[in-house]
Enzyme design. Structure first.
Site, mmCIF file in Angstrom:
data_model
loop_
_atom_site.group_PDB
_atom_site.id
_atom_site.type_symbol
_atom_site.label_atom_id
_atom_site.label_comp_id
_atom_site.label_asym_id
_atom_site.label_seq_id
_atom_site.Cartn_x
_atom_site.Cartn_y
_atom_site.Cartn_z
ATOM 1 N N ASN A 13 0.936 -1.353 0.029
ATOM 2 C CA ASN A 13 -0.270 -0.059 -0.074
ATOM 3 C C ASN A 13 0.905 1.186 0.059
ATOM 4 O O ASN A 13 0.548 2.339 -0.633
ATOM 5 C CB ASN A 13 -1.020 0.140 1.373
ATOM 6 N N MET A 82 0.792 -2.572 12.361
ATOM 7 C CA MET A 82 0.323 -3.883 13.223
ATOM 8 C C MET A 82 0.289 -3.338 14.723
ATOM 9 O O MET A 82 0.475 -4.642 15.644
ATOM 10 C CB MET A 82 0.883 -4.967 12.934
ATOM 11 N N ASN A 98 -6.701 4.520 8.302
ATOM 12 C CA ASN A 98 -6.395 3.276 8.155
ATOM 13 C C ASN A 98 -6.856 2.435 6.894
ATOM 14 O O ASN A 98 -8.030 2.554 6.757
ATOM 15 C CB ASN A 98 -6.531 2.661 9.515
ATOM 16 N N HIS A 100 -8.295 -1.478 5.866
ATOM 17 C CA HIS A 100 -8.561 -2.680 6.457
ATOM 18 C C HIS A 100 -9.047 -3.250 5.455
ATOM 19 O O HIS A 100 -9.992 -3.020 4.673
ATOM 20 C CB HIS A 100 -9.416 -2.031 7.623
HETATM 21 C C1 GRF Z 1 -3.193 -4.891 3.945
HETATM 22 O O1 GRF Z 1 -4.137 -5.962 3.649
HETATM 23 C C2 GRF Z 1 -4.114 -3.971 4.865
HETATM 24 O O2 GRF Z 1 -5.330 -3.837 4.597
HETATM 25 C C3 GRF Z 1 -3.763 -4.455 6.328
HETATM 26 O O3 GRF Z 1 -2.359 -5.008 6.303
HETATM 27 C C4 GRF Z 1 -2.465 -5.325 4.871
HETATM 28 C C5 GRF Z 1 -0.910 -4.696 4.528
HETATM 29 O O4 GRF Z 1 -0.191 -4.818 3.141
HETATM 30 N N1 GRF Z 1 -3.946 -3.398 7.221
HETATM 31 P P1 GRF Z 1 0.806 -3.966 2.849
HETATM 32 O O5 GRF Z 1 2.085 -4.118 3.852
HETATM 33 O O6 GRF Z 1 0.332 -2.589 2.481
HETATM 34 O O7 GRF Z 1 1.548 -4.778 1.696
#
Ligand code: GRF
Length: 204
Positions: A13, A82, A98, A100
């Protein structure tokens, strides 16, 4: 608009945001995990980054508050971060959102993809919401949804969702940057340009 992104892992992301930066700039990446792949992504692009050891939560959050005060960002994005931030910290830092991996209010917390399978849900998706004192419980800014292929495993479902998460996140952050999407006191402010709020993307 200056943005800080908090990550704990893969950082896909974060990467999608870095490749977009349409009306906003990612000026800092923060992590609680020195091994996070997202940290490498930030370093390669020369984005300033800070590791905060989260073993002592109170100390870590104090450091986070101090850092965010110093770097003066307009928005904080939790993208696979996390750790849960205390209410005191959420109130002390800039507006925080955030991403999710579920259609909230369904399935706050972990293992969302497995829950979708166990409940034979027809649709799955992701939500971008404002962070408040309830886990994955803040004001919903936008959602992306798609039809579940019943034959997929939880892992395959997560793989299918991730590119849709990227699309949702950059859309929502872009609209916030352009001041087309805003909120106050847990309410979305209406906008002439966006007739239906929260943002709904159907990605069937
Ligand atoms: C994603 O699925 C997000 O929605 C969740 O944790 C994951 C993170 O993925 N909170 P990345 O680290 O962005 O690849």
């Amino acid at each position: 608009m200056k943005v800080a992104v908090l990550i704990s892992g893969r950082g896909s992301n974060l990467e999608a945001l870095m490749n977009d930066q349409n009306g906003y700039q990612i000026t800092h990446v923060v992590t609680n995990n020195l091994e996070a792949n997202g940290l490498n992504i930030a370093r390669k692009k020369g984005i300033k980054n800070t590791y905060i050891n989260w073993v002592n939560r109170n100390k870590a959050e104090e450091m986070l508050i101090d850092l965010l005060e110093e770097i003066k960002v307009d928005l904080v994005i939790l993208a696979g971060f996390m750790r849960i931030l205390s209410t005191k910290t959420v109130n002390a830092i800039p507006p925080t959102i955030n991403i999710h991996p579920s259609l909230l209010p369904k399935y706050p917390g972990l293992n969302t993809h497995q829950k979708v399978i166990d409940n034979a849900d027809i649709n799955h998706g992701a939500t971008v919401h404002v962070v408040n004192n309830k886990l994955d419980g803040g004001l919903i800014l936008g959602q992306i949804s798609f039809r579940v292929n019943k034959l997929l495993t939880a892992e395959q479902l997560a793989d299918e969702l991730i590119s849709k998460e990227h699309k949702l996140l950059i859309t929502v952050v872009g609209l916030i940057a352009k001041k087309k999407l805003s909120w106050k006191d847990n309410m979305l402010l209406s906008s002439d340009e966006i007739p239906a709020l929260p943002i709904q993307i159907n990605d069937l």
